[in-house]
Design an enzyme around this catalytic site. Sequence first.
Site, PDB file in Angstrom:
ATOM      1  N   GLN A 222     -10.773  -6.332  -5.562  1.00 36.89           N
ATOM      2  CA  GLN A 222     -10.411  -5.227  -6.175  1.00 36.89           C
ATOM      3  C   GLN A 222      -9.188  -5.226  -7.164  1.00 36.89           C
ATOM      4  O   GLN A 222      -8.765  -5.855  -7.593  1.00 36.89           O
ATOM      5  CB  GLN A 222      -8.861  -4.760  -5.410  1.00 36.89           C
ATOM      6  CG  GLN A 222      -7.693  -5.333  -4.876  1.00 36.89           C
ATOM      7  CD  GLN A 222      -6.583  -4.618  -3.738  1.00 36.89           C
ATOM      8  OE1 GLN A 222      -6.214  -5.473  -2.769  1.00 36.89           O
ATOM      9  NE2 GLN A 222      -5.605  -3.817  -4.417  1.00 36.89           N
TER      10      GLN A 222
ATOM     11  N   ASP B 196       1.093  -1.629   0.024  1.00 40.20           N
ATOM     12  CA  ASP B 196      -0.341   0.303  -0.290  1.00 40.20           C
ATOM     13  C   ASP B 196       0.764   1.470  -0.206  1.00 40.20           C
ATOM     14  O   ASP B 196       0.384   2.388  -0.777  1.00 40.20           O
ATOM     15  CB  ASP B 196      -0.750   0.105   1.479  1.00 40.20           C
ATOM     16  CG  ASP B 196      -1.543  -0.836   1.403  1.00 40.20           C
ATOM     17  OD1 ASP B 196      -1.257  -2.283   1.314  1.00 40.20           O
ATOM     18  OD2 ASP B 196      -2.811  -0.704   2.275  1.00 40.20           O
TER      19      ASP B 196
ATOM     20  N   GLU C 209      -7.305 -10.653  -3.973  1.00 38.79           N
ATOM     21  CA  GLU C 209      -7.311 -11.501  -3.394  1.00 38.79           C
ATOM     22  C   GLU C 209      -8.391 -12.844  -3.365  1.00 38.79           C
ATOM     23  O   GLU C 209      -8.238 -13.476  -2.833  1.00 38.79           O
ATOM     24  CB  GLU C 209      -6.310 -11.083  -2.265  1.00 38.79           C
ATOM     25  CG  GLU C 209      -5.289 -10.445  -2.204  1.00 38.79           C
ATOM     26  CD  GLU C 209      -5.788  -9.789  -0.488  1.00 38.79           C
ATOM     27  OE1 GLU C 209      -6.081  -9.500   0.411  1.00 38.79           O
ATOM     28  OE2 GLU C 209      -3.985  -9.760  -0.123  1.00 38.79           O
TER      29      GLU C 209
END
Lengths: 765, 765
Positions: A600, A357, A487
């Site tokens: 995502q 991140d 994921e």
Amino acid sequence: MQEYIKADPWSIIEEGFDKELVKSSESIFSIGNGAMGQRANFEENYTGDTFQGSYIAGVYYPDKTRVGWWKNGYPEYFAKVLNAPNWIGVEVFVNGEPLDLNTCKKVIGFSRELNMKEGWYKRQFKAVLPNDVKISVKVTRFLSIDLDEVGAINYEIIPENGDVEIKFVPYLDSGITNEDSNWDDKFWNTTSVTSEGNKAFIEAHTMKTNFETCTFMESRLFVDGKVIENNPTEQKDELRIAHEYVQTVKQGETVALHKFGGYTVARNHKALVEASTKALKKAVDFGFDALLDKQKQAWAKIWEMSDITIQGDVKAQQGIRFNIFQLNQTYLGKDSRLNIGPKGFTGEKYGGSTYWDTEAYCIPFYMATKDQNVARSLLKYRYNHLDKAIENAQKLGFSNGAALYPMVTMNGEECHNEWEITFEEIHRNGAIAFAIFNYYRFTGDYSYIPEMGLEVLIGIARFWHQRASFSADKNKYVILGVTGPNEYENNVNNNWYTNYLAKWCIDFAVEQLQKVDDGYNEDYLRVIGKTKLTDNEVSQWEKVANNMYFPYSEDKKVFLQQDGFLDKELITVSDLPKAQRPINQKWSWDRILRSPYIKQADVLQGFYFFEDHFSEEELEKHFDFYEPFTVHESSLSPCVHSIQAAKLNRMQQAYTFYLRTSRLDLDDYNKEVEEGLHITSMAGTWMSIVEGFGGMRVVDDKLSFEPKIPEQWEAYSFKINFRDRILKVTVKKDSTELLLTGQEDMSIRLKGERIVLQPNTVKVV
Amino acid sequence: MQEYIKADPWSIIEEGFDKELVKSSESIFSIGNGAMGQRANFEENYTGDTFQGSYIAGVYYPDKTRVGWWKNGYPEYFAKVLNAPNWIGVEVFVNGEPLDLNTCKKVIGFSRELNMKEGWYKRQFKAVLPNDVKISVKVTRFLSIDLDEVGAINYEIIPENGDVEIKFVPYLDSGITNEDSNWDDKFWNTTSVTSEGNKAFIEAHTMKTNFETCTFMESRLFVDGKVIENNPTEQKDELRIAHEYVQTVKQGETVALHKFGGYTVARNHKALVEASTKALKKAVDFGFDALLDKQKQAWAKIWEMSDITIQGDVKAQQGIRFNIFQLNQTYLGKDSRLNIGPKGFTGEKYGGSTYWDTEAYCIPFYMATKDQNVARSLLKYRYNHLDKAIENAQKLGFSNGAALYPMVTMNGEECHNEWEITFEEIHRNGAIAFAIFNYYRFTGDYSYIPEMGLEVLIGIARFWHQRASFSADKNKYVILGVTGPNEYENNVNNNWYTNYLAKWCIDFAVEQLQKVDDGYNEDYLRVIGKTKLTDNEVSQWEKVANNMYFPYSEDKKVFLQQDGFLDKELITVSDLPKAQRPINQKWSWDRILRSPYIKQADVLQGFYFFEDHFSEEELEKHFDFYEPFTVHESSLSPCVHSIQAAKLNRMQQAYTFYLRTSRLDLDDYNKEVEEGLHITSMAGTWMSIVEGFGGMRVVDDKLSFEPKIPEQWEAYSFKINFRDRILKVTVKKDSTELLLTGQEDMSIRLKGERIVLQPNTVKVV
């Protein structure tokens, strides 16, 4: 969703007392100053449901790993964000009756305000206690940006129905626990508990890591603004020290306890009690009000550079400021030993402070809103961990200096342990290389690469070279058994994003080798000497990069997220019954894995990083293919989609994604805000305005903009620190205003046109 | 490997005392009687390294699950094989000095013998104690097959260097612990500890499951064979009861303690102390020697039917008998509430008692060496768990009566929790259907299908129908996200074995629906009424079965283990450095997953189950393709390969696999025997002789043989109970002898030729 925060441009406001919301508000009203932070726990005792948390940057605990079946290569320890000794506690007794919002007969006019502009948190209410005494309470608290080891509390009480005896008992307590502990081990060892007049100190160090800390406090009592000289009575035991201040207060008078407290750590000082005494002296000498004034100035300075204004949409305005505020509370870039934890100082979940991140989401924000040294510090953090990354790769069977950066870390060591993530979510390595590229692209500061970056790039290129394998069947190099950014797929073959990034990492490393050789030969020789890199090895890398396999559908004309993606039942999210969502709460893991649903951006993350490798038509095709399967159940998802929707002129969609990213925690989209805030994704919110709506890019060493504006907004503005030049961009419905500060002209691009800006003159286009 | 067991045709023998081997020998010398069993722990105290274990069939504990990150659908509990209160303990003091092999000055002539023929375990040694007293010790122990709640110990001591005082302290102890506990919870609650003369009892029940048990003992002291009437002194505390027997013994005299003990359980009795008293009375009335005689007779009866002889190869002989012996110690088929745990009564690892091992490996052994009711009991066990299997499938999102049998269970509930196994290793469901087919094929008893099996088959067919999904890309049904028998691949698409089995399960269920409708209409109507199955649903099933996708390589002419198998780096095991093996100890999990290495038969498991669907050429092609990548790191691997190698006339390879399967634990191939024995794979050893070398099959309701003999052997023989007819097959270098018992002729096939056997006449072919 849970919408109870009042809309306001500069403050976060809660009105009314709801015990069910205490833990959520404890997260949302968290305060921090980069060096420490804390949840918005009540100072006085509270017997209701609460999640107590106060955190010191860089102080963690390597908790014994907990897994089901052990797999070779798992780390033995999992670093935990560590709840630190409590310094905010102030017990309050009114005529001997403890104040406890859980047991009061009535709580009237309860409100909280987090003033983001000025950097303080206030709570006020009137309460009728079980003994029928009515009091009015106002508590203001902040963590000083200037004196970053110190926080201050002003606890004010006015008796409302008669004279009363008020007893304040400010205390320090090291007998705290961690919510997120694996085995209920003890994390702290307290070595001394001392008191001197109005001051007290607890020295404690963490078990195993032996981080030495001193928690301290000093208090003053005031009636109607006049200090009461008062030698407090001491209460002391092995893990706790408290001072009793007793005062009879007339109805209508204001009694106030000013408490200063905080932490000193051995990272910064040798003699901790001495350093604490000094820190206290400074704070007490200023006094609460003067220190608060300094706080307001400090935050004004932060906002001066980092504020984004939005006109015509107060919820959007509040959202972006909340995100910017929290990012600054978490990390101010002063210390390259620190990083940006996914929950910052607002909770314990996920453990570890550093994820990909930081590189993928946070660096752009810090690069553009701070001095470039802040981003450089974040890069240097990874350079400092290179040896550990090489060690980590060795544990997984790699050799010859191949580096695999950990999925989660505190000190460079891996501290995550689910095989499908720890061992397989290796794309993180690529984000670290990408950040080096991105830093150079934005700042123009090449020096990081010869000095440090090249070694990191070599370690990463070596990893990808070894990790790829040759498929005789495909006559290409493949990367088997990975987990991509999405994921919701585990152990897949040829994740397009991973393969693309791997190839790019090698190409970029080879290019930098050449550049450093050409321009920084001394560094080149040092690095080659250290890494023992040969031309032959580099040509092996290139063989892999030049023959990498990318799954592609001729039929759909899209790159496939991974091999076999088209075998899935391609039912879009809009056709999924609402009752089935969020799928990560409703479905078993196998069902999620075999579904097409995307947590995502995955292929689209690659299109985000490498936008200029693809045409807008290609972006549109991939966006239209993948977004309908995307459930956005990661906080990192909506921002990338917002940016891409804006690029594709789908402003309504871009706006919806923007709201989702900017108000994720304020409106508790994922029903988990009580665990803490999603700090790192907040940088994504910033990106969705600046890169999404503003269309900011750096092209050929120049800033470029493609400003667009959601129809819900009248105008918005942001500032960019580009190579030490500050540019303010204001986007209105039908014009863009540009204001450059400094001395010299600057050339930029706006909607493809070259424009020369003169300093201190508003340019309207 | 670790070869210290002496070769012997009927006994397992260890000579010499090696503290390092104590835990391994505790596993290898384990004894059991189907109702209970125990590791070969010493009776007297031992302060060295030991793994204490005594187990009662059907008594387990639902331990709180331990995982890393929780996944939806995980069971909350993980059933643990439960260490039961200790009844074998006998403390020994010689002139007040405790006998402890860990602290003796000398241990001379130590040996252990597990006499498999007669079903007893003996340990003898001479020891010089720290006080220089020398004694000779012989301890014999067995768990009675006849009185299956009782075991007996004869603990004999002869003083060797003077008269001594011997104190025996037999005891019961419920203060035991489990090695394999997740959270160190307490598993037992002791409710009463009582003693009466030479008898003592501990009543205890398991926490949560509340299995009530009584552990009991009764002892007698003898000098030179003459009983000493002796009222022992009692030692008692909350969890332990002991009796002291003190006796002065002259040099050369033999003092012996006969201790009887064991367990009664509430599954079989209401008043446990009363039932225990009765059990003790029976045992004591017989006395040690008479009870041992009965034991010898009982085992003679078991061997009469199940023995396999091998001439000319004593290690092979010892291996097969050890396997047959342990299987019979674990499960005798008396109780359909019990099953065959992977470690039997020899350890705790894996938890749970029932895996697909039972259906795939154990049923053939029990079908052929016991009455057919034993196999029927094992099938009925799954029928009894059908509702739980439906519940289990519901938890994972399936509906309409789809059944997914658990990966591991004690009572029908899933108690395994790694997503890649629990949720994805779904081929286990197919093995349960296959066992129904196999039972009928072997026994000819169709009645199980209309009575119980059909419901199980419907639940399983419904599962496969729902679990498969349609791939528009392939225009076929696919099964995504599974783990096949080869657990070195996780979350793969279109595992050929799973897809093949799924199709077969549906086809078989549809066929049985028709057969039951035709021949057992009352059952048919009952089952259709209960399951609400419609013709339309069945045709949906058939659509899936008829359009199932099977990955195949046109180039290699083999079915692919899964999609993408050919993308791997196909380096054979023989080219893998020895230092890298076993890969499950040397490699990280991701490296294993992306390698081509196969833990156990996967495609070849399908060729084993459905041998007659494929030609010998196809078998050879697949064997040659897959075996070179197979590391056989599962105990269930070598047997299948031995059978197929024998079929392909690769006798040397078949023999090597045979030795590996039959002596896996005796020679500790996988360096883990101290954790317990691999019970279920022992049935595979039996298969590799009978189905492999003997080539036994059932074809068209008739036995068929293709006998072959490894060159290391002179002859071997086995017996088959085929539909209540006993056939003994003796295979010699150049002939096969067949001896049928009973009254009537029987027709068989030998090497393709039809032969009619007359009873009680040896037929030599």
